[in-house]
Structure formats: C-alpha cells, structure tokens
Design a protein around this motif. Structure first.
Motif, PDB file in Angstrom:
ATOM      1  N   GLU A 150      15.937  70.796  61.903  1.00  7.05           N
ATOM      2  CA  GLU A 150      15.993  71.761  60.798  1.00  7.05           C
ATOM      3  C   GLU A 150      16.074  73.203  61.308  1.00  7.05           C
ATOM      4  OE1 GLU A 150      12.236  71.079  58.741  1.00  7.05           O
ATOM      5  OE2 GLU A 150      11.227  72.576  59.964  1.00  7.05           O
ATOM      6  N   GLY A 205      12.559  76.201  58.498  1.00  5.24           N
ATOM      7  CA  GLY A 205      13.751  76.026  59.334  1.00  5.24           C
ATOM      8  C   GLY A 205      14.513  77.324  59.556  1.00  5.24           C
ATOM      9  N   ARG A 258      10.850  73.060  53.970  1.00  5.34           N
ATOM     10  CA  ARG A 258      11.658  72.908  55.191  1.00  5.34           C
ATOM     11  C   ARG A 258      12.712  74.017  55.277  1.00  5.34           C
ATOM     12  NH1 ARG A 258      13.528  67.017  56.767  1.00  5.34           N
ATOM     13  NH2 ARG A 258      13.685  68.117  58.764  1.00  5.34           N
ATOM     14  N   ASP A 298      17.017  64.085  56.043  1.00  4.99           N
ATOM     15  CA  ASP A 298      17.336  65.496  55.793  1.00  4.99           C
ATOM     16  C   ASP A 298      17.942  65.744  54.402  1.00  4.99           C
ATOM     17  OD1 ASP A 298      16.357  65.965  58.249  1.00  4.99           O
ATOM     18  OD2 ASP A 298      18.266  66.450  59.205  1.00  4.99           O
TER      19      ASP A 298
END
Ligand code: DO4
Ligand code: MG
Length: 277
Positions: free
Chosen positions: A84, A162, A158, A251
């Motif tokens: 990520e 990320g 995330r 993901d």
C-alpha cells in the motif's frame, strides 16, 4: 474466567455461571497482579444471576486505561503495508521493522474514542480505503504483567497510512477508531498459543470477506511487546495492548457504512460491531 462490564457493575463468568459484582473503580478492579487468583478468591458470596438478558448490553470492559497497539507483527501485515505504501517509499521500512528487535508500538485510543461490543466503529470521512484489524489484545497491570485478554478492532485507513507513513496517527486514531470486548478473558496461565483469530465482514446479510489466523504465527512474544512498551512509560492504572493483525482483506476491499464486523478469538468470544460514518 471472563469479566463483562454492564451498567450496574461486573459480571464474572465462571463454570457456566454468571456472578454479579459491584465495581466502584474499574481501574483498581482490573489493575491487580495475579488477577485470576484474586477473582477466584472474591467469588464467594457473589449473587448468581439467571437473567437471560444480562449480557445484552455491554460496556467496554475497561476504566481509564490507555489502549496501545503493535504493528507489523504478522507476515500478512508486513506484505500488505509494503504494497500500500510502495509509492511513498514504504517498500523497505515495513520489512525492516518486521525484522528489527524493537517492535512498532503506537498509542491508539482511550475509552472515549473506542466502542464496546454492539457499538458502532467509524470510517473517517476523508478516507477512501478502510479495514478492520482483528487483534488479540492484552490487559497489562501497572507492574507489566499480562493479566487477561480481550478482542480489539484496530480500525485503520489504508489510504491515509499508504499515502505517507508519517500519517499513521491520523490513519489510526479518530473518533470511533477502536472496538474492545465483549469481555476480558482471565485464564490461570497464558492463553492457548494455538488460539485462532477469525474475521467476518457482513454486507447486506452476506459474508463478503472471511479470514483466519493462528496467534502462533505472530513474529513476536507477547511479553517482549510489553517489555518494550514499559521501557520508558509508566501505566499507573495498567493498560491494554493490541498485538497486531494477521488478517487483512485483499487490496480491492474497503469497508462501507452499514457493514458489520465479527471478530472471534477462541476462548474469548466474538466482538460484533456496525460500521458507521
Ligand atoms: O504500521 C502500521 C500499522 C500496523 C498495524 O496496525 C498492524 O500490523 O496491526
Ligand atoms: Mg493493527
């Protein structure tokens, strides 16, 4: 033995019975070394309840303790975070912390930002990629001893994490960023090292993700995490420490408002939460 927190005090589950205990000070009640034995000694004379609805509405089983968290303690967490954050240079630092002596430890929440079993965890309005992180969570006394175990949900953005690893505190800490419960499991010794953690995410009545991991695949020892946490921090009331996630959905997955998260850890129970905005 398990401790539940309800509006009128503690419910202690022991040998299939539910015993009621008045608790004036949850910090003092939980922050005791040898908690299993202390609780056993206190059972005498407690009222046994046969109310079937006793555990319908639960509170977070804690007082004013801080909730801390560990990161990148499972291979799956290392790999997902390297992926990520690869555009932000994350290709190398997650594998470094996975292999280093010093673990990743971060402050997560207090009870004010956390919700109990049955409560609503939140996804941030400025985040587009969100997951629950199902984590075995330690109850630690002010002396640094592990006294019990509960289930934690380390809700995480995330997309924010990320974008830049320095955004970690924003990805991890916000209103409704954690769930803890349903109870504290207080065994005589350490939890069974083969205990399984499982996560199910329900959308519109169907499971859209499920995964499981054994706590014996964790890279670090519980006591090592605690020792690092206590190196330069005192916790006069004790504290809670999430031990990291070994389950991360693919993901392409992101949580949506209205989803339900169900985290089960063997010997402890199931923590169920709704996802809100
Ligand atoms: O490094 C970012 C957070 C890691 C984490 O929360 C986990 O591995 O569970
Ligand atoms: Mg986590």
């Amino acid at each position: 033995m398990k401790i539940y927190k309800i509006a009128s005090g503690a419910v202690i589950e022991h040998k299939n019975q539910h015993l009621l205990k008045k608790v004036d000070d949850w910090d003092a009640f939980l922050n005791r070394t040898n908690l299993h034995k202390v609780l056993l000694d206190e059972l005498n004379g407690l009222h046994v309840s046969d109310d079937e609805n006793l555990l319908d509405i639960l509170e977070i089983p804690m007082g004013t303790q801080e909730i801390w968290a560990s990161g990148v303690t499972y291979m799956r967490s290392k790999e997902a975070r390297m992926e990520e954050s690869k555009d932000a240079g994350g290709g190398t630092f997650y594998d470094r912390v996975y292999d280093a002596d010093r673990p990743e430890l971060f402050f997560k929440a207090t009870a004010q930002r956390a919700v109990p079993h049955g409560g609503t965890v939140r996804i941030r309005k400025d985040s587009g990629w969100d997951v629950p992180e199902p984590e075995l969570t330690l109850l630690i006394s002010s002396q640094g001893t592990i006294e019990g175990y509960t289930i934690g949900n380390d809700m995480s953005s995330r997309s924010i994490e990320g974008e830049n690893p320095l955004y970690l505190p924003q990805a991890k800490t916000y209103e409704g960023c954690a769930a803890l419960g349903p109870c504290i499991y207080v065994p005589k010794g350490p939890i069974d090292s083969n205990a399984m953690i499982s996560l199910e995410i329900i959308r519109n009545g169907s499971a859209i993700f499920s995964g499981e991991v054994s706590i014996n695949t964790m890279k670090r020892k519980h006591q090592d995490l605690v020792d690092y946490l206590f190196r330069e921090c005192n916790f006069p009331q004790g504290c809670f420490l999430m031990t990291g996630t070994g389950i991360i959905p693919p993901d392409a997955f992101t949580l949506q408002v209205g989803d339900e998260t169900r985290i089960t850890i063997e010997h402890i129970g199931t923590l169920v939460n709704l996802v809100g905005s």
